[in-house]
Design a protein around this motif. Structure first.
Motif, PDB file in Angstrom:
ATOM      1  N   LEU A 185      33.142  43.516  49.200  1.00 45.30           N
ATOM      2  CA  LEU A 185      32.820  42.474  48.217  1.00 45.30           C
ATOM      3  C   LEU A 185      32.712  43.002  46.797  1.00 45.30           C
ATOM      4  O   LEU A 185      32.236  42.291  45.910  1.00 45.30           O
ATOM      5  N   LYS A 186      33.141  44.214  46.518  1.00 48.38           N
ATOM      6  CA  LYS A 186      33.040  44.771  45.179  1.00 48.38           C
ATOM      7  C   LYS A 186      34.148  45.785  44.952  1.00 48.38           C
ATOM      8  O   LYS A 186      34.762  46.279  45.906  1.00 48.38           O
ATOM      9  N   GLY A 187      34.384  46.129  43.682  1.00 51.16           N
ATOM     10  CA  GLY A 187      35.317  47.194  43.366  1.00 51.16           C
ATOM     11  C   GLY A 187      36.642  46.699  42.817  1.00 51.16           C
ATOM     12  O   GLY A 187      36.835  45.514  42.530  1.00 51.16           O
ATOM     13  N   PHE A 188      37.573  47.643  42.671  1.00 44.90           N
ATOM     14  CA  PHE A 188      38.915  47.322  42.208  1.00 44.90           C
ATOM     15  C   PHE A 188      39.759  46.782  43.367  1.00 44.90           C
ATOM     16  O   PHE A 188      39.542  47.153  44.525  1.00 44.90           O
ATOM     17  N   ARG A 221      36.804  36.183  56.267  1.00 41.59           N
ATOM     18  CA  ARG A 221      37.960  36.905  55.741  1.00 41.59           C
ATOM     19  C   ARG A 221      38.164  36.682  54.249  1.00 41.59           C
ATOM     20  O   ARG A 221      39.019  37.332  53.642  1.00 41.59           O
ATOM     21  N   VAL A 222      37.395  35.783  53.661  1.00 42.70           N
ATOM     22  CA  VAL A 222      37.534  35.447  52.240  1.00 42.70           C
ATOM     23  C   VAL A 222      36.320  35.960  51.475  1.00 42.70           C
ATOM     24  O   VAL A 222      35.178  35.619  51.802  1.00 42.70           O
ATOM     25  N   ALA A 223      36.567  36.788  50.466  1.00 42.82           N
ATOM     26  CA  ALA A 223      35.482  37.274  49.620  1.00 42.82           C
ATOM     27  C   ALA A 223      35.170  36.246  48.538  1.00 42.82           C
ATOM     28  O   ALA A 223      34.037  35.759  48.428  1.00 42.82           O
ATOM     29  N   TYR A 224      36.173  35.917  47.732  1.00 44.31           N
ATOM     30  CA  TYR A 224      35.996  34.981  46.627  1.00 44.31           C
ATOM     31  C   TYR A 224      37.271  34.161  46.462  1.00 44.31           C
ATOM     32  O   TYR A 224      38.370  34.628  46.777  1.00 44.31           O
TER      33      TYR A 224
END
Length: 475
Positions: A47-50, A173-176
């Protein structure tokens, strides 16, 4: 080895503030924990990062993948008079399945008009008479922009958003989701065909009333998965209901120019919005191939404008994720890799267990633990994933799965005092010494990347788990 649930389980949870003092493990007093900014797995925290476009081709760690999807591949037919529409979710389902197979969640955007790509407006709307506009900006000769205020189009987009939410809201399966749909690249702008007509260009902007119709539908359709919008919505009724993404990050982000991203967030009164809603975006594409040559990123000029300091931009916006496709699909020098991963760890949350209180239980009492949990990152953990606890014996074999509990992870805000989270469960362990209590955040994606804590004991006894301490069980 599978971790089967216990036959009898009792959980209690309390949230308070506490201070810690150093004491021996399992003494019943607080034991301070050691911070480790280089704990294993921090670079691939979920949920974070590049984020790369789809799967990366080199070995830079990541936990999310980006996908663009044309609307006409998903909304395949309809009749505006009757308000009935048909959908084919195969393209979206394929993207989710492909990313999940690699242990990743997706971020995506659906578009109608992508300069230089094929027209993505559903054909049935065009057949019904939706005006389509040609343009040559951004090197385009193939795509066309629909009339963004056409009644049939707005009605169809509202229906689509509702169907999309029904299909994927809360899907692990979906972050955003980026709101997309409207504007060039789905970025919620039509520049240079905007309200400034002094350049001789017509105004193609969607009215605020129509924007709000789409936002209202997103709000009702997505109650679990976070949705982000490109343009800070100063005049919208729904401006506080969404996250935001800056797609020219570290180039047109920081204060100094009124139309940069953060000044627009300031004007809209949204500078604290990150505490509840995620911030994302895309690293300015022209920067991506050279920005990791030094730290901080070198100042370069594009179109006469200098690039901005990456670290300052991240800390100012509290960004959680950023598209940065180049770094995942090109060979990196050791310097570039180190600088990229340094920036990657700056994004989003950083969870740290600063102290633990773990008394020795008896065979007839519950096993209880208190942890002081901090967030040393720049943003919250935006989903309330559960904590899970297990027990290892002296041989580091799992002997008990104690269960899960929720602790309001989004409520652990950066810069705040540590929150005390308490857990207790019937353990059924035999009297003995050298037991270890371990904890992890449960990724609801079955093979998803583990959440690593910035602790020296992260992964010490079992990959993906944080060792909280040792204890004995007495009669």
């Amino acid at each position: 080895m599978s971790l089967s649930p216990p036959r009898a389980l009792a959980l209690t949870l309390s949230v308070a503030l506490a201070t810690s003092t150093s004491a021996p493990a399992a003494s019943g007093a607080w034991e301070g924990q050691t911070y480790n900014a280089n704990a294993p797995g921090l670079e691939s925290n979920p949920l974070k990062g590049f984020v790369p476009f789809g799967a990366a081709t080199n070995n830079v760690p990541y936990s999310m993948e980006w996908y663009y999807l044309p609307l006409n591949s998903l909304m395949t037919g309809g009749n505006s008079s009757s308000g009935t529409y048909s959908y084919n979710w195969a393209g979206l389902d394929s993207a989710m399945a492909a990313a999940a197979s690699r242990g990743n969640q997706i971020v995506f955007r659906i578009y109608l008009d992508y300069p230089s790509q094929a027209v993505a407006t559903p054909q049935f709307l065009i057949n019904e008479g939706l005006p389509m506009r040609s343009y040559s900006d951004y090197g385009n000769s193939s795509s066309k922009a629909p009339d963004w205020n056409n009644g049939n189009l707005i009605k169809a987009l509202e229906s689509f958003i509702g169907a999309l939410g029904q299909h994927i809201d809360g899907d692990a399966r979906v972050a955003y989701v980026t709101a997309g749909l409207y504007g060039y690249w789905g970025e919620w702008h039509t520049y240079p065909q905007d309200s400034d007509t002094s350049d001789g260009k017509p105004n193609w902007e969607m009215s605020q009333a129509n924007k709000d119709r789409l936002l209202a539908r997103y709000k009702s359709a997505f109650t679990r998965t976070h949705v982000l919008v490109r343009d800070p919505l100063a005049s919208s009724t729904y401006k506080n209901d969404f996250g935001y993404h800056d797609d020219s990050f570290a180039y047109e982000t920081l204060p100094g120019v009124s139309w940069h991203f953060w000044p627009k967030m300031q004007s809209a009164g949204l500078t604290e919005n990150w505490r509840r809603r995620p911030m994302g975006g895309e690293q300015r594409p022209e920067m991506q191939s050279t920005m990791w040559n030094s730290w901080p990123n070198p100042v370069e000029y594009y179109y006469g404008t200098p690039t901005e300091n990456e670290e300052t931009a991240i800390k100012t916006t509290h960004a959680t994720w950023l598209l940065n496709n180049w770094m995942f699909n090109n060979a990196l020098s050791s310097t570039q890799r180190n600088n990229a991963l340094r920036a990657q760890k700056l994004l989003g949350y950083e969870l740290f267990v600063s102290s633990v209180r773990l008394p020795n239980p008896t065979t007839s009492t519950q096993l209880s633990v208190d942890i002081n949990l901090e967030n040393r990152g720049v943003a919250p953990f935006y989903y309330d994933w559960k904590l899970e606890f297990i027990v290892l014996n002296a041989s580091n074999t799992v002997v008990k799965t104690l269960g899960t509990t929720q602790v309001n992870l989004p409520g652990i805000q950066p810069g705040s005092a540590a929150s005390t989270k308490s857990f207790s469960a019937a353990h059924g362990l035999s009297a003995g010494t050298g037991y270890k209590l371990l904890m992890r955040v449960v990724n609801p994606l079955s093979n998803g990347k583990p959440v690593s804590f910035a602790n020296a004991k992260q992964g010490q006894d079992r990959g993906g788990w944080l060792t909280l301490g040792s204890f004995d069980v007495t009669m």
